[in-house]
Design an enzyme around this catalytic site. Structure first.
Site, PDB file in Angstrom:
ATOM      1  N   LYS A  94       5.465   4.691  -4.536  1.00 42.18           N
ATOM      2  CA  LYS A  94       5.182   3.346  -5.054  1.00 42.18           C
ATOM      3  C   LYS A  94       6.494   2.600  -5.270  1.00 42.18           C
ATOM      4  O   LYS A  94       7.467   3.163  -5.791  1.00 42.18           O
ATOM      5  CB  LYS A  94       4.395   3.448  -6.355  1.00 42.18           C
ATOM      6  CG  LYS A  94       3.977   2.101  -6.932  1.00 42.18           C
ATOM      7  CD  LYS A  94       3.161   2.279  -8.217  1.00 42.18           C
ATOM      8  CE  LYS A  94       2.718   0.923  -8.774  1.00 42.18           C
ATOM      9  NZ  LYS A  94       1.906   1.064 -10.007  1.00 42.18           N
ATOM     10  N   SER A 169      -2.336  -1.186  -9.722  1.00 41.96           N
ATOM     11  CA  SER A 169      -1.228  -1.799  -9.006  1.00 41.96           C
ATOM     12  C   SER A 169      -0.648  -0.913  -7.909  1.00 41.96           C
ATOM     13  O   SER A 169       0.157  -1.379  -7.094  1.00 41.96           O
ATOM     14  CB  SER A 169      -0.118  -2.172  -9.994  1.00 41.96           C
ATOM     15  OG  SER A 169       0.405  -1.025 -10.632  1.00 41.96           O
ATOM     16  N   SER A 193      -3.608   1.970 -13.027  1.00 40.89           N
ATOM     17  CA  SER A 193      -3.049   1.633 -11.720  1.00 40.89           C
ATOM     18  C   SER A 193      -2.912   2.778 -10.737  1.00 40.89           C
ATOM     19  O   SER A 193      -2.590   2.556  -9.571  1.00 40.89           O
ATOM     20  CB  SER A 193      -1.687   0.947 -11.902  1.00 40.89           C
ATOM     21  OG  SER A 193      -1.846  -0.309 -12.508  1.00 40.89           O
TER      22      SER A 193
END
Length: 515
Positions: A94, A169, A193
């Site tokens: 990420k 996210s 997320s």
């Protein structure tokens, strides 16, 4: 970094107005040289620090040559060991997590252009375990959205239906694993997320117990709710990855001083037969729930019963108010730390990244208008309540967080795990650019009600596919006692065995590129 200039009387006057000290003109003239005399220490600290910082390694990276879901930020091929428990496995990281020498954007123009000098602890552990880092996965703008349309340079699309969002996210992480473009992914979770994209994309996403996995090298939002964790196609891969990631690193203040090593992959061999499941009534039938999602999750619970687990309804009334506690912590706390505090804040013996702080502070000043509406909402609401209450609302929420944790702990004293739907509905369509603010915020945030409370309480929570609803994945969330992530994963593994494995999207990234 540049040397620190001494402020003149005009700047001292501005500071006086900020604090309301009421200095006279004569006093400002007196304080000006006194303040200047205090600046030798920060200048010396700067000089000493600059002599000690490492140079970023020379690592090759490139824009993604094929990016059908908009999920790659940059691609790499970083391998440092040919052996280890993750040897030969590819990992997407990420893009709020530092990979030294590789650009990091955190989905935001305010971070764009930053290149970390140090690997995050989780990146070092993956490389030491033999994994290959194959790129940085796009995430939402400063990670503050549960959808996948606020990210820069563009939205991430769901491999099950490219008109729909992938969840956020950790949007790119979820889409890449679901599409088969990466075996594993690192996700981050402050309000769901990891679990949200796992549920929308039909993969496994595990939010570990708070403090189990070091956050060192992750872009912070709010220390008390920051988590990093594994995402994968199977529970076994998730467990293997968690075994590598978990453990104290001595740098992260979120962690306890000691942690017992657990082989989470080996724990899956322990039968889950006889474990007790509490089906949390308040997690179903909410104002935004799709009844078909509730039905799919209850069918998954029936499958666990068929495997020899006991399950019954349990009421946890606190769950209906849990979002209010998270809202205060995640808005006022994030406005104070992530925005005004340039991500890291102060006053904690923790890992700080001066280069990132400097870059973000400068970029935030010049690119604030380009921040997402979700981040702007955090800043406006969080700063307002802080100024109105002087921090009392945050303080109240932290007191209530203990009561909230105790409520779940009380249920977990009767049951080995709790379950509920991960999300109340399947992935929504990516909204148009001219969407109203109300619809923008609803699409970005309305799904977090079951996920966010466990970021506050720190309990481990894992989302696994419960089935398909209208051809799109639905998620079953399994919650356990703090630092008993193994039991959560054992139940998740049993569900996977009952279902015979989780389906992949009808067209994966690999098959699309070979078509």
């Amino acid at each position: 970094m540049s040397s620190l200039p001494a402020p003149g009387p005009a700047r001292i006057s501005e500071l006086d107005r900020h604090y309301g000290f009421g200095l006279s003109r004569a006093e400002i003239e007196e304080f000006t040289p006194a303040v200047a005399a205090t600046l030798d220490s920060p200048r010396v600290v700067e000089r000493l620090y600059e002599a000690s910082i490492p140079a970023a390694p020379d690592r090759a990276w490139a824009p993604p040559p094929d990016n059908p879901y908009g999920a790659w930020y940059v691609t790499t091929s970083i391998t440092e060991s040919e052996s280890g428990p993750l040897a030969g496995r590819t990992v997407a990281v990420k893009d709020n997590v530092s990979v030294a020498g590789v650009p990091m954007m955190n989905g935001s123009r305010t971070v764009e252009g930053f290149v970390p000098r140090r690997d995050a602890t989780v990146v070092r552990r993956l490389l030491d375990a033999g994994a290959t880092i194959t790129g940085k996965a796009v995430c939402e703008d400063l990670c503050f959205s549960g959808a996948s349309f606020t990210s820069q340079p563009g939205p991430v699309r769901n491999p099950w239906d490219t008109s729909r969002n992938a969840g956020g996210s950790s949007s790119g992480s979820g889409a890449l694993v679901a599409a088969g473009a990466a075996d594993l992914a690192v996700g981050g979770d402050q309000g769901g997320s990891i679990r949200i994209p796992a549920a929308f994309c039909g993969i496994v996403g595990h939010k570990p117990t708070h403090g189990l996995v070091p956050y060192t090298g992750g872009f912070p939002i709010e220390r008390t709710i920051d988590h990093l964790g594994p995402m994968a196609r199977t529970v076994a891969d998730t467990a293997a990855m968690l075994t590598v990631l978990a453990g104290v690193d001595g740098l992260d203040a979120r962690q306890p001083s000691t942690l017992e090593h657990v082989d989470y992959l080996a724990a899956l061999a322990i039968p889950a037969t006889g474990l007790r499941i509490g089906v949390v009534s308040e997690g179903f039938g909410t104002a935004v729930s799709d009844p078909a999602i509730d039905e799919a999750v209850l069918a998954a619970v029936d499958g666990l019963r068929s495997a020899g687990l006991a399950a019954e309804r349990v009421s946890i009334p606190w769950h209906t108010n849990a979002m209010h506690v998270w809202n205060v912590i995640a808005t006022e706390g994030a406005a104070y730390q992530m925005i005004d505090g340039n991500a890291f804040g102060m006053n904690v013996e923790d890992f700080y990244d001066p280069e990132l702080i400097t870059h973000f502070a400068r970029q935030r000043g010049s690119h604030a208008a380009q921040l997402s509406n979700t981040v702007k909402l955090v800043g406006l609401s969080g700063r307002y309540t802080f100024e109105a209450g002087g921090g009392k609302y945050y303080a109240m929420a932290r007191h209530l967080a203990r009561e909230l944790r105790d409520a779940y702990d009380a249920a977990l004293s009767q049951y080995d795990v709790l379950v509920m739907p991960t999300l109340p509905y399947t992935a929504k369509e990516i909204p148009p650019a001219d969407v109203s603010l109300g619809e923008y915020l609803h699409t970005a945030l309305s799904m977090v009600g079951n996920c966010a409370p466990f970021d506050v309480t720190g309990h481990p929570a894992c989302s696994v596919p419960a089935g398909l609803v209208g051809g799109l994945p639905a998620g079953l969330m399994i919650i356990g006692r703090r630092f008993d992530d193994a039991t959560v994963l054992r139940v998740a593994h049993t569900h996977e065995q009952v279902t015979g494995g989780f389906p992949a999207p009808p067209v994966t990234a690999t098959s699309r590129s070979n078509a």
